[in-house]
Motif scaffolding. Structure first.
Motif, short mmCIF file in Angstrom:
data_model
loop_
_atom_site.label_atom_id
_atom_site.label_comp_id
_atom_site.label_asym_id
_atom_site.label_seq_id
_atom_site.Cartn_x
_atom_site.Cartn_y
_atom_site.Cartn_z
N MET A 10 0.83 -1.21 0.00
CA MET A 10 0.00 0.00 0.00
C MET A 10 0.86 1.26 0.00
O MET A 10 0.56 2.23 -0.69
CB MET A 10 -0.92 -0.01 1.21
N PHE A 11 1.95 1.25 0.77
CA PHE A 11 2.84 2.40 0.80
C PHE A 11 3.43 2.67 -0.59
O PHE A 11 3.46 3.81 -1.05
CB PHE A 11 3.96 2.16 1.82
N ALA A 12 3.85 1.60 -1.27
CA ALA A 12 4.38 1.76 -2.62
C ALA A 12 3.32 2.33 -3.56
O ALA A 12 3.62 3.18 -4.40
CB ALA A 12 4.89 0.42 -3.14
N GLY A 18 0.73 9.05 -6.20
CA GLY A 18 0.88 10.48 -5.95
C GLY A 18 -0.02 11.02 -4.87
O GLY A 18 0.11 12.18 -4.47
N SER A 19 -0.96 10.22 -4.35
CA SER A 19 -1.84 10.67 -3.28
C SER A 19 -2.50 9.47 -2.63
O SER A 19 -2.57 8.37 -3.21
CB SER A 19 -2.91 11.62 -3.81
N PHE A 20 -2.99 9.68 -1.42
CA PHE A 20 -3.67 8.61 -0.70
C PHE A 20 -4.99 8.26 -1.39
O PHE A 20 -5.35 7.08 -1.49
CB PHE A 20 -3.93 9.03 0.75
N PHE A 57 2.41 15.42 0.05
CA PHE A 57 3.34 14.78 0.96
C PHE A 57 4.71 14.72 0.30
O PHE A 57 4.84 14.87 -0.92
CB PHE A 57 2.88 13.37 1.36
N ALA A 58 5.72 14.50 1.13
CA ALA A 58 7.09 14.33 0.63
C ALA A 58 7.73 13.20 1.41
O ALA A 58 7.46 13.01 2.61
CB ALA A 58 7.89 15.62 0.79
N LEU A 59 8.56 12.42 0.73
CA LEU A 59 9.26 11.32 1.39
C LEU A 59 10.35 11.85 2.31
O LEU A 59 11.11 12.76 1.96
CB LEU A 59 9.88 10.40 0.34
N GLU A 138 4.04 2.77 -14.44
CA GLU A 138 2.66 2.95 -14.93
C GLU A 138 1.87 1.64 -14.95
O GLU A 138 0.70 1.63 -15.32
CB GLU A 138 2.69 3.55 -16.34
N GLY A 139 2.51 0.54 -14.57
CA GLY A 139 1.82 -0.74 -14.56
C GLY A 139 1.41 -1.23 -15.94
O GLY A 139 0.38 -1.87 -16.11
#
Length: 294
Positions: A10-12, A18-20, A57-59, A138-139
């Motif tokens: 989920m984090f990946a 680019g957003s939750f 957000f930023a890592l 992009e899968g």
């Protein structure tokens, strides 16, 4: 451990989307569930992975390292899934395909229904764009690219060659004449891709004979289908990829000008089916490539 693997995936997805909210949409869950899993992963890691604001957000430094590991995990899962598909008795599943806009419209899309009829357990998700994408990010399972050279790190099967052709309507040629040599193009209205590096300086060759001609135009367009539409309206001589004009040539709506002359490199290229390299190519992808080759 199993819960942590889910949290890492989920984090990946959050980072890649680019957003939750976008990640939640991709995963088919609500945004709060994604946020909870990321918070749990932060607890496992013993530190913050993201610096969050109301809009973005930023890592963090830790987040960058953790994301690299999570991305490798997701890619390994994709390769494992492809491995399972490669040993199926028949092609199954969804193939995500990317292709250049006009090529996808006039050549690829009309041929896909025949593939779907042949393989009823396979679905295709086709995205048309002219920009070059990262297949993993992009899968995308399979991308069609037209290029002289491909970027390293990709596997590819050549589908054929593309060349540029000059076309005009019979009516335009009756009124303005049919050029017999490239130098005569300077006296005609010429329409070409506005973003092309060669601009109005066209280098052409026939065997060992080469020449360069400067053409004049009042119209450039960034789409070859639109160029063909302008040509069909009597706008002049258009420079387009051969696949764009194929149908119009076959029906006699346009004629090829100077057919024995070619544009010098880099104005031609190979058409490739591009995919992520690996030991096992999913049967569904192999089947589509083989079908397109036919």
């Amino acid at each position: 451990m199993m819960d942590m693997l889910k949290e890492m995936a989920m984090f990946a997805q959050v980072i890649e989307s680019g957003s939750f909210s976008a990640a939640a949409l991709q995963l088919g869950v609500n945004t709060s569930a994604v946020s909870r899993h990321v918070s749990r992963l932060e607890a496992h890691m013993g530190g913050r992975l993201l610096q969050r604001s109301t809009r973005s957000f930023a890592l963090t430094e830790l987040g960058k390292e953790v994301y690299a590991g999570c991305a490798r995990l997701v890619q390994a899962a994709r390769e494992t899934q492809a491995l399972a598909g490669s040993y199926s008795q028949s092609p199954t599943g969804i193939i995500r395909v990317s292709a250049p806009i006009v090529f996808g419209q006039v050549w690829l899309a009309p041929r896909l229904q025949g593939f779907l009829d042949t393989y009823p357990d396979v679905d295709i998700r086709l995205t048309l764009m002219d920009s070059t994408i990262d297949l993993i990010d992009e899968g995308v399972d399979l991308a069609i690219r037209i290029s002289r050279e491909l970027a390293p790190g990709l596997a590819a099967r050549p589908l054929g060659k593309m060349r540029y052709v000059l076309v005009a309507t019979p009516g335009y040629l009756r009124q303005h004449g049919n050029p017999s040599m490239p130098e005569e193009l300077s006296a005609h209205r010429c329409i070409y891709l506005g973003y092309a590096a060669f601009g109005d300086q066209w280098a052409m060759q026939r065997g060992k004979q080469q020449c360069q001609v400067q053409v004049s135009t009042r119209l450039t367009i960034n789409n070859s289908s639109a160029i063909l539409a302008a040509v069909l309206a009597g706008g002049g001589i258009g420079l387009v990829p051969d696949f764009t004009a194929e149908a119009a040539i076959a029906t006699g709506q346009v004629q090829v000008i100077l057919p024995d002359w070619d544009f010098c490199e880099p104005y031609t290229g190979n058409i490739y089916a591009v995919y992520t390299p690996g030991k096992h190519l999913a049967l569904k992808i192999r089947a589509l490539i083989d079908y397109l080759l036919k």
